[in-house]
Design a protein around this motif. Sequence first.
Motif, PDB file in Angstrom:
ATOM      1  N   GLY A  62     -57.113  22.357  32.566  1.00 48.13           N
ATOM      2  CA  GLY A  62     -58.025  21.236  32.363  1.00 48.13           C
ATOM      3  C   GLY A  62     -57.311  19.963  31.997  1.00 48.13           C
ATOM      4  O   GLY A  62     -57.923  19.045  31.476  1.00 48.13           O
ATOM      5  N   VAL A  79     -54.614  15.846  34.899  1.00 50.97           N
ATOM      6  CA  VAL A  79     -54.582  14.403  35.120  1.00 50.97           C
ATOM      7  C   VAL A  79     -53.733  13.675  34.082  1.00 50.97           C
ATOM      8  O   VAL A  79     -53.410  12.515  34.257  1.00 50.97           O
ATOM      9  N   GLY A 127     -54.660   4.789  36.940  1.00 46.22           N
ATOM     10  CA  GLY A 127     -55.905   4.033  36.931  1.00 46.22           C
ATOM     11  C   GLY A 127     -57.111   4.921  37.144  1.00 46.22           C
ATOM     12  O   GLY A 127     -57.627   5.050  38.245  1.00 46.22           O
ATOM     13  N   ILE A 128     -57.602   5.526  36.085  1.00 52.19           N
ATOM     14  CA  ILE A 128     -58.706   6.486  36.179  1.00 52.19           C
ATOM     15  C   ILE A 128     -59.698   6.121  35.075  1.00 52.19           C
ATOM     16  O   ILE A 128     -59.278   5.741  33.978  1.00 52.19           O
ATOM     17  N   PRO A 129     -61.004   6.205  35.347  1.00 50.19           N
ATOM     18  CA  PRO A 129     -61.988   5.781  34.352  1.00 50.19           C
ATOM     19  C   PRO A 129     -61.797   6.431  32.983  1.00 50.19           C
ATOM     20  O   PRO A 129     -61.298   7.555  32.892  1.00 50.19           O
ATOM     21  N   HIS A 130     -62.230   5.709  31.948  1.00 49.11           N
ATOM     22  CA  HIS A 130     -61.996   6.192  30.584  1.00 49.11           C
ATOM     23  C   HIS A 130     -62.564   7.566  30.294  1.00 49.11           C
ATOM     24  O   HIS A 130     -61.910   8.381  29.688  1.00 49.11           O
ATOM     25  N   VAL A 131     -63.800   7.834  30.708  1.00 45.56           N
ATOM     26  CA  VAL A 131     -64.375   9.148  30.390  1.00 45.56           C
ATOM     27  C   VAL A 131     -63.520  10.248  30.975  1.00 45.56           C
ATOM     28  O   VAL A 131     -63.204  11.217  30.300  1.00 45.56           O
ATOM     29  N   ALA A 132     -63.152  10.079  32.242  1.00 38.57           N
ATOM     30  CA  ALA A 132     -62.376  11.128  32.884  1.00 38.57           C
ATOM     31  C   ALA A 132     -61.072  11.312  32.132  1.00 38.57           C
ATOM     32  O   ALA A 132     -60.654  12.436  31.845  1.00 38.57           O
ATOM     33  N   SER A 168     -60.644  10.841  29.073  1.00 41.63           N
ATOM     34  CA  SER A 168     -60.893  11.498  27.786  1.00 41.63           C
ATOM     35  C   SER A 168     -60.979  13.009  27.961  1.00 41.63           C
ATOM     36  O   SER A 168     -60.521  13.755  27.110  1.00 41.63           O
ATOM     37  N   PHE A 169     -61.528  13.481  29.087  1.00 46.39           N
ATOM     38  CA  PHE A 169     -61.552  14.934  29.329  1.00 46.39           C
ATOM     39  C   PHE A 169     -60.136  15.500  29.241  1.00 46.39           C
ATOM     40  O   PHE A 169     -59.870  16.464  28.535  1.00 46.39           O
ATOM     41  N   PHE A 170     -59.268  14.852  29.976  1.00 46.44           N
ATOM     42  CA  PHE A 170     -57.921  15.411  30.121  1.00 46.44           C
ATOM     43  C   PHE A 170     -57.097  15.215  28.864  1.00 46.44           C
ATOM     44  O   PHE A 170     -56.331  16.083  28.467  1.00 46.44           O
ATOM     45  N   ALA A 214     -58.233  15.052  25.854  1.00 46.49           N
ATOM     46  CA  ALA A 214     -58.699  15.988  24.839  1.00 46.49           C
ATOM     47  C   ALA A 214     -58.174  17.392  25.114  1.00 46.49           C
ATOM     48  O   ALA A 214     -57.693  18.078  24.208  1.00 46.49           O
ATOM     49  N   ALA A 215     -58.240  17.799  26.364  1.00 45.72           N
ATOM     50  CA  ALA A 215     -57.739  19.139  26.688  1.00 45.72           C
ATOM     51  C   ALA A 215     -56.259  19.233  26.381  1.00 45.72           C
ATOM     52  O   ALA A 215     -55.770  20.254  25.898  1.00 45.72           O
TER      53      ALA A 215
END
Lengths: 114, 837
Positions: B308, B311, B318-323, B325-327, B329-330
């Motif tokens: 997970g 990324v 250049g990837i959106p903030h939420v996305a 945050s997923f990576f 955090a994992a």
Amino acid sequence: MINNPLMSIMAGLLLWSVVFVVLYGVQATGCHLAEDKVSALGDWPGLRATLTALFLVSFAAVVLFYFLARRRHRRPDTGTEAFRREVAMHVWLAAAIATPFCFGGVVWLSLCGT
Amino acid sequence: MIEEDMKQPSPVALHKALERVWGTPPGLARLAAVNHNILGKRFMLTALVFFAVGGLLAMLIRTQLASSESAFMDAEQYAQSFTMHGSIMMFLFAIPFFEGVAIYLLPKLLGTRDLAFPRLTAYGYWCYLFGGGTLIAALLGGVAPNSGWFMYPPLSSNSYSPGINSDVWLLAITFVEISALSAAIEIMVTVLKLRAAGMSLDKMPIFAWYMLVVAAMMLVGFPPLIIGSVLLELERAFHLPFFDPSRGGDPLLWQHLFWLFGHPEVYIIFLPAAGAISTILPPLAGAPLAGYRMIVAALVAMAFLSFGLWVHHMYAAGIPHVALSFFSAASALVAVPTGIQIFAWLATLAQGSARFSVPMLHMFGFLCTFVIGGLTGVMLAMVPFDLQAHDTHFVVAHLHYVLIGGFVFPMLAATYYWLPHLSGRQPVQHLSYAAFWMVFIGFNVTFFAMHLTGLRGMPRRIFEYPIESGWETLNFISSMGSFVMAMGFALVALDFILLFRFGRRRRRNPWGAGTLEWAMATPPPSYNFASLPSIERRADLLDPDRLGSQLASGKGYLGAPNRGRMELLAVEMISGNPEHVVRLPRRTFLPIWTAAATGCFFLSLLFKLYWLTPITFASVILLFLLWSGDTAEKTDVGDLPVGGGLKLPPHGETARPPSWWAMVFALAADATAFISLLFGCFFLWVSAPNWPPQQLPQVALAGPAIAAIALLVAAWAGRSAAARSPDAIGWLALTGFAQLVAAATLTWLAVAALPDPRSHAAVSSVFVVLAYAGLRSGLGMVISGYGIWRIRRGYVSERRNVDLRLGVLWHDYSAVAGLAAAGFPFVMASLAGELSR
Ligand code: HEM
Ligand SMILES: [Cu+2]
């Protein structure tokens, strides 16, 4: 609930992975479709509502399953079965922590753009 | 123990009889060897040779960087050096080395005589050797890959790498990957099915848990990389756009596919090393392993979490903030299970009273280094810091602290620990200490300095830097350190040679371990155990000394080789109750021939001799079909006595033999590949520039409908065939015919019905999906033809119908994947057409 012990050991994080893929997919698709509707903050209310709802549902499910797994673990048992229940419970706990930790951001972080 | 109900030979007679069945004579027969003892050692030794080559390249790199504006190498030579260094270390050293360790040790730890598919082990070895050899040949020929070990397009695409260099990487690494995938399947089946009687899941040696998780990760991790390599090679060789933005491709797709593999890869390398630590620490510390269950849970958690966070290597993309945050955090979270392991080790140490020894010393080296590497990793996982340190020598330092700390030191500890087992001799200690300290000090000097140059802004992958940069002193120190480290490794090698030459023969179980690999003579005989153990306690709390002599005198299962076959016990997956007898195939040259044919297949692609490609592919399939002869039976064998009054069926007459599970896992890998392909196509639609295409990938309904019906018919007829075996020739013929129709329709759709796939990624992705399904159906046809041939030869009966049931699995999955593929043109056309506007 799940009969194959290897599957039941993995179940918690398997669910987490599915949630991961779904949220990531919905976010990316949503942003793609909403190109012209996105606000200056990189936001689109419909998308945020969808993601938040998905997140809350999955969070609730994971927590629920964790408590079920914990209850099952409390039941007296020995040997392989006890082992399986304990490991499964730990894994559900990991999923219950990882879900809000990884996906909580959908509630407030900017969704599209960078 | 089990009372023997057959006549009891003396231990020596038993040894001789078993050796006749299991042994491999010297000479040419060695090329036909399938025994895991031989192949495990061969894997490890070959990996060490590649380590030496990779190390030599590292020395060249450090020589170049020792001074500013050095004229030792030019940009191209430097690029080839670091690319080959990284690729060799990751693909030809680290993975094969632990595969070798697992191949050598797992059957022993599990209390059995070999892995589930000995010929597959051999095939994997030859694929590894030939693939690795191709890379080395390219290096010597000056055409080695030069786009970095992660081969980012567009750098690796035609426009920037017109030569053969990138093709070498894509094809040779894919070739080597075959050995990783086959090892993964083999390890999973072996751990799940071939254990000592009574070894339930909770009694498995902890190393088996580690390897089970690692193998599962490999099964899911490698297919995305293979798909990525195939797509990039298709773009390079046939101009199908996937990564070319001007035609709807996206270089980011490569990064996704690569890191989907690449980060789990780090754990795939680390976990076997950690498994070795969890196995050798308890005897060295004199206390049982603390937190067995927690460790298993932590392993599962690591396996999932590590997928997970791919990324986090692409933060700068250049990837959106939420996305993000997923990576992010994992990435942070995966430190928790890692921490749990480390605490379990510390707790084990605290309970016992550790004796000082050479393996302990290396474990100390591991702990220091790995913790530092983990800390810098947490720093890099923080998005703002990563954006600063991205692509500097700070990253190089971090990755070496993790890889050398997390893999090389533990593996050195493990080697020192198990060498007495492998050689039957005790080490000559004096050199070991000096060697360790040289490696340890040299390592820290080299890479600590790189943190500093990195923080001062020195980018990675540059072949020279200006004097004014102020990086020279630190670089010089780093290079000196690396020479000390190299000498340290040379001393380690010398130490090993001395051990084989001058080590004293001593008692069997020098560390007082409680695991089964010590319940045998050292060096181990080809068959490991003269008779197979049955255990009642966790497999690291046994008494191998007592057990060993009992087993040697034949007081276990299958202690009488009177059937003249290589036999071992398969157990029920969970409880470890004996389930059936596996009769292994004999020594054969087929693996080496098959691997050679596979090599020709890859070479035909590399040298663009495309007329040769179908021929070589067909010969690979044909050779594989020849494998099936050896273990086939013409009559029902019936239950075989295995000792202790117990009678079990042979594997060919049971519901779920190892080959059935192997097929399940192979299809899981296949499905992962297909899903990553679909993910890739979908990703291009979402994020690639220059969409929508001018021509949509539209096809008429009829073609896909025919294919879909044919696939369903094939699945249904395949099932009927298995249910009615052996009178199933008609059904199998129908299956084969349906698969033929499906294959022909799908291929026709891909080749003739679509617009030119070179025009746009929307079309090329539909093309690839259809071609994939077509190929699967073509193979389905071969499989049903094979079933007919087996029935004709009398190899199938109502009881012996595994062949047909393997076919069922294949056709069922073909139907699922094929239906998805048949529907895909419509999905893609509507996505690209309507929704994009
Ligand atoms: C034996 C001592 C080693 C030394 C002195 C060394 C040195 C280096 C240096 C200086 C670089 C950076 C080149 C550059 O970016 O300009 C590098 C890159 C790398 N090293 Fe090592 N290394 C060693 C061992 C290893 C080992 C054991 C592994 C893996 C198990 C490894 C994996 C890599 C990888 C993956 C890269 C990145 C290559 C790329 O940028 O494409 N190295 N190494
Ligand atoms: Cu990573």
